[in-house]
Every structure is written in C-alpha cells, then in structure tokens.
Design a protein around this motif. Structure first.
Motif, mmCIF file in Angstrom:
data_model
loop_
_atom_site.group_PDB
_atom_site.id
_atom_site.type_symbol
_atom_site.label_atom_id
_atom_site.label_comp_id
_atom_site.label_asym_id
_atom_site.label_seq_id
_atom_site.Cartn_x
_atom_site.Cartn_y
_atom_site.Cartn_z
ATOM 1 N N LEU A 10 0.833 -1.208 0.000
ATOM 2 C CA LEU A 10 0.000 0.000 0.000
ATOM 3 C C LEU A 10 0.865 1.253 0.000
ATOM 4 O O LEU A 10 0.513 2.256 -0.632
ATOM 5 N N ASP A 32 -7.249 5.681 -1.064
ATOM 6 C CA ASP A 32 -7.581 4.269 -1.253
ATOM 7 C C ASP A 32 -7.228 3.446 -0.013
ATOM 8 O O ASP A 32 -7.824 2.388 0.230
ATOM 9 N N ASN A 82 -2.759 8.325 0.129
ATOM 10 C CA ASN A 82 -3.697 7.905 -0.905
ATOM 11 C C ASN A 82 -4.995 7.461 -0.220
ATOM 12 O O ASN A 82 -4.987 6.530 0.586
ATOM 13 N N ASP A 89 3.596 1.571 -1.460
ATOM 14 C CA ASP A 89 4.061 1.720 -2.842
ATOM 15 C C ASP A 89 3.039 2.463 -3.714
ATOM 16 O O ASP A 89 3.388 2.980 -4.778
ATOM 17 N N LYS A 90 1.792 2.509 -3.245
ATOM 18 C CA LYS A 90 0.740 3.232 -3.963
ATOM 19 C C LYS A 90 0.422 4.569 -3.300
ATOM 20 O O LYS A 90 -0.642 5.151 -3.555
#
Length: 448
Positions: free
Chosen positions: A128, A138, A136, A130-131
């Motif tokens: 996560l 999300d 984020n 990494d995103k």
C-alpha cells in the motif's frame, strides 16, 4: 501513609505491538510492512537493528501469556499485523495470519485475560505504501476492509477494539519529522496523512456498528501536557500550539468533528492545508465507546521566534529524565486527563500506554533491579487514583511494555519492558518492576 485503593472493576493490563515483539517477518504468508523496509534501509535504525526476530513472540506467545497470567492482569493490549492478514494490504486473505491470532486470543481467554486489540500499530503493508500509503485515500477503504475481516473473525471473543495507535506518530513523527517509517519530511504530507487516518478510524467505527459486533470500540491518541513557562501572552500562545500539535489536533476532530481554527491557520501559514472532503468530519466524529490515552511526558515552553514548527522552545525546569531523555512528569498525567474530561465530557478513559525506559542490566541473580521504573509506575498510579477520586472516568491502565522489544528507530538499545528480554537467547526475566506491579494488582492498591 496514604492507602491507595482502586475500584474493584478497574482494569489492570499491559501492552505490546506486533512489529515490536513478533518477529517471524517472512513466515506463514506475512507480507512486508513499511517497518521491514525502513529498518532494512541503512541509517534509519540504531545499529541496523530490525524486527526480523524481535522477541520471537510469534513462536513464544504461550510463554508470554504465562508471564501475563503470573502478573495477574485482567487484560492484554496487543496489535494485529495487517500484513499477516492481507499481505498486499488488500486482495487475497492470508488465513494463516488469522490462525495465529486465533491461537493467541484463545490462549488469553483460557488464561482468564481479556484481549484488547489495536488494529493499526504502524505496520502498514508495504504494497500500500508503494501506492502512496496513507496519503492515498484508497488506503481508507483498504483499512476498512481489513478491519471488517478481523471484526468478523473475532466477534464475541475480542470485546475491546482500538482502531489506531497514536495517529500523531503515524502522521507527524513519521512523515514530517521523518524519524519513523516511512521516513518522509513533508508537512503537507503529514497533515494529509493525519486526516486520512482519522477518516479511516471513523469508517472502521461505522463498519463495527453496521456489523453489530459485540463489545466496545475506540481509538488511542498520545497526549502530552505542555504548559507555558510564564503568563506572557506570547508564551501562553506558543505553549498552546505545541500542546495542540499532539492533543487538540486529534481530540477535537474525534469528539467535536472540527479542527482547532488557530491550528488550521498556523498550518496554512506554513503551507499545509487539511484535505477535507464532504462527509469527512462527520465520519471522524463517529461516537466511540472510550478513548485510549498514551502518556509519557510533558514540559514547559516559551515563545522563541523560528524555534521549531511553532515558535516554541522547551524550558528545562529540573525534571528527572528517563533513558529516552523524556521528562518524568506524573502530575502531567493528572492534568491532561482532567483536561480530557473538562473538554470532551465523561467519555470512559483507558491509559493504553504509560511506562519508562531505563538502562537495565541483568544481574548475576537473573534479575533486573529497576527501582527507578518501579518508582515511575508508583508515582503515575498515584495520579490515576487522584483522577478517579476527582471524578474522571478512568477505567483501566495498561503498562508499557510487557517485554523489552524493538524500540522503533532506537532498535534494541532502549528498554521499556517490565520483563527483560535477552536478545541473544530470547529468554525472558521479570524485573523488579514486574513484581511491584504484580503486588499492586493483587492488592488492587498500595501504600503510598
């Protein structure tokens, strides 16, 4: 000699966190967390230490629960490692991870100890991060999904839930100061992450209610009692900003659904805005059953231009210090929890962490004679009694920590445990402070 006696239903406990004690970082399908990445990056942690093995509690949990039972605690606060449940943060569920915590919970219940579980104690799945991690949005849905999975798996067995541990550390310490994983130094990022984590907390509470899960749910904030050194208006304002950084910035949204305007203005002047979306503040302010407070220290401050983020310098007033160089300020505990009641009403309070780090040595008799730590606890227990006698709804106390463990960026050189961990043999040795607390629990009080 005052006889300090606690209510019969007062909850005595102790606490740990998954990454700090479990080890087994690549076993049974566990994914990597941001702390695996951070600790394996040279220069981030003292001596290059990692949580790869830690206290090996993953394999030694029965031994640790036996120590808890001997101690006499009613409850044990521990955290579930998100990467053990969802190795990638979302997607495929790892049943072996759930099975591990099933064994722990069942063993606790068999020992007559209530599990108090923290869903997030800082080990975000690296996938996560990494995103974009908590920056984020999300991650909010991912966390809510993870929380739902755990709620359903343990409904009826775990009666007390904490969504987040110390959102200040998750946001500012880790993403503005950069001392903890993932090690960023960006004020806007920190403000964004603080907000998103609190939204995630609110969404988890909503999910808990919608599912009809048995028990109670709350969150834990680390509160710090910071006072002005003088009554000069500039000193009062500087100290208030410094205190609000830990306290009001998190407590006001949790209980009132707003951010303190003076802090919003201050952060805006520093270039950081809170990224509030419609409905966020209502979500954050979902009614909770209790508030967890982690308390370690406090201090005095005065205005000094360009000193830190808040034009505030700390003034040394002669406090004793722990081995973390933190002020020993028991009266600050009384003041901060009195403030919580005054500001936010009669919400039940649990001290979810309180303890002290000292330079412990194992002696020839396989004991640690940690008189300073025992004295630290005694002085804070007195303040707990004062609070209860003053009408503050303090319901329980969790000593930090059961074991010496991986102390984040300090590695293994800083010891908070009431049980000494020999990191070469992984043997556990109860310290004098363990036996002091054991007697306090047995008597439900002590002679002050």
């Amino acid at each position: 000699m005052a006889n300090i006696q606690f209510p019969q239903d007062f909850v005595w406990g102790t606490a740990t966190a998954s990454y700090q004690i479990e080890g087994a970082y690549q076993e049974d399908g566990r994914g990597l967390s941001i702390w695996d990445t951070f600790s394996h990056t040279p220069g981030n942690v003292f001596n290059g230490d990692t949580g790869d093995v830690a206290c090996d509690s993953y394999h030694r949990y029965e031994e640790d629960i036996a120590l808890l039972k001997r101690l006499g605690v009613k409850a044990y606060r521990f955290s579930i490692a998100w990467p053990r449940i969802y190795p990638q943060g979302t997607g495929e569920l790892n049943e072996k991870g759930l099975d591990y915590y099933r064994r722990v919970v069942d063993a606790l219940l068999a020992a007559g100890i209530e599990p108090c579980v923290t869903l997030y104690h800082w080990d975000l799945p690296q996938a996560l991060q990494d995103k974009g991690g908590w920056a984020n949005r999300d991650a909010i849905a991912a966390f809510t999904n993870y929380a739902e999975t755990v709620f359903k798996a343990f409904d009826g067995k775990i009666k007390q839930w904490i969504t987040f541990n110390e959102t200040w550390c998750v946001s500012f310490l880790s993403n503005y100061i950069g001392a903890h994983a993932p090690g960023n130094r960006d004020l806007q990022l920190a403000v964004t992450i603080a907000h998103n984590c609190m939204v995630a907390h609110g969404e988890a509470v909503k999910k808990f209610r919608a599912l009809g899960i048995q028990g109670e749910i709350g969150t834990t904030h680390n509160l710090y009692w910071f006072e002005p050194y003088t009554t000069k208006p500039e000193d009062v304002a500087a100290a208030r900003r410094n205190r609000a950084y830990n306290n009001e910035w998190f407590m006001e949204p949790t209980f009132k659904g707003t951010y303190p305007p003076f802090m919003v203005d201050w952060f805006r002047a520093k270039g950081a805005e809170v990224p509030i979306e419609p409905g966020d503040m209502e979500t954050i302010a979902q009614p909770i059953d209790f508030i967890g407070v982690n308390f370690y220290s406090g201090g005095f401050g005065r205005y000094k231009k360009d000193e830190g983020l808040f034009d505030c310098e700390e003034v040394q007033v002669g406090f004793d210090k722990t081995f973390m160089d933190w002020n020993v300020y028991p009266d600050g505990l009384y003041k901060v929890l009195s403030w919580v009641k005054e500001e936010y009403g009669d919400v039940p309070i649990y001290i979810t962490e309180n303890g002290a780090c000292y330079d412990d040595e194992l002696t020839a008799d396989n004991r640690v004679h940690d008189a300073r730590r025992a004295d630290y606890y005694k002085k804070h227990f007195i303040q707990c009694h004062r609070l209860i006698e003053s009408g503050v709804p303090l319901k329980g106390y969790f000593a930090w920590s059961l074991l010496d463990n991986f102390e984040w960026a300090e590695g293994y050189r800083k010891r908070f445990g009431i049980v000494y961990t020999n990191y070469e043999t992984l043997e556990r040795h109860p310290k004098d402070s363990y036996y002091f607390i054991q007697q306090v629990i047995k008597d439900n009080g002590f002679e002050a």
